[in-house]
Design an enzyme around this catalytic site. Sequence first.
Site, mmCIF file in Angstrom:
data_model
loop_
_atom_site.group_PDB
_atom_site.id
_atom_site.type_symbol
_atom_site.label_atom_id
_atom_site.label_comp_id
_atom_site.label_asym_id
_atom_site.label_seq_id
_atom_site.Cartn_x
_atom_site.Cartn_y
_atom_site.Cartn_z
ATOM 1 N N GLY A 10 -0.452 33.757 16.377
ATOM 2 C CA GLY A 10 -1.093 32.543 16.877
ATOM 3 C C GLY A 10 -0.790 32.228 18.326
ATOM 4 O O GLY A 10 -0.529 31.079 18.672
ATOM 5 N N TYR A 163 -5.197 21.081 6.125
ATOM 6 C CA TYR A 163 -4.132 21.570 6.993
ATOM 7 C C TYR A 163 -2.768 21.241 6.400
ATOM 8 O O TYR A 163 -1.905 22.103 6.243
ATOM 9 C CB TYR A 163 -4.274 20.949 8.378
ATOM 10 C CG TYR A 163 -3.185 21.342 9.352
ATOM 11 C CD1 TYR A 163 -3.111 22.644 9.853
ATOM 12 C CD2 TYR A 163 -2.240 20.414 9.789
ATOM 13 C CE1 TYR A 163 -2.121 23.009 10.758
ATOM 14 C CE2 TYR A 163 -1.253 20.769 10.690
ATOM 15 C CZ TYR A 163 -1.196 22.059 11.172
ATOM 16 O OH TYR A 163 -0.210 22.423 12.058
#
Length: 251
Positions: A10, A163
């Site tokens: 990421g 999330y």
Amino acid sequence: MPRPLALVTGVGRTVGIGAGITRRLAESGWDIAFTCWTPYDLRMEWGVERGAAAAIQGDLAERGTIALAVEADLADPEAPGRVFDAVEERYGRPVTALVLCHCESVDSGLLDTTLESFDRHFAVNTRASWLLIREFGRRFTGAPGTGRIVALTSDHTVGNLPYGASKGALDRITLAAARELAHLGVTANAVNPGPVDTGWMTAELREEMVRQTPLGRLGTPRDTAHLVDFLCSPEGQWVNGQLLMSNGGLA
């Protein structure tokens, strides 16, 4: 003696937490491989930072590290294995530390989250993290006590259902790894960095978060990087199986 090798997922933008972690680990003598996924940034309001991977590689080169960037769609269950293959082919040795910074993060609540969004969040934040940890455990051949897993998590709940729920599941996987990979001498910890504005906060939210934080400021990528660097160091070996808050005392 070869430098230890960290895989950081990421790392798509120079201002992101992942990029901050790569810089700090490079300063501490780590070789670095990192993943990014341009189509994700294209969907986000901040957009794609053109040349970010090359810029991060340049930053790391100044710190003595030749870094490998790997584009990887972690929603694909085959991607984790391909990432580890690419890293091992480039460096000729297995990964010493796995740092999970990737995420799918689209705000929605109980009533408006779509099935597609829910499934994508769990595919990226939960399933991919499990598969990456599994690959790491299967391939790790380092000396007992040297292996590290650090996963960045969140305590979001209201208005951020997919999330927050998928990150909560990630916590459980990471804490399980601290016990199930004990025979390898690998430590595993989850870190909640709190509010770090890397371009996603509105002015109103930024002011509110500063107001709620005793230190009177937001977190920075380097704040998170210092903790990750410690956990990955020999001195951090005794910290294991923990969910650590690194948020400036946010109320």
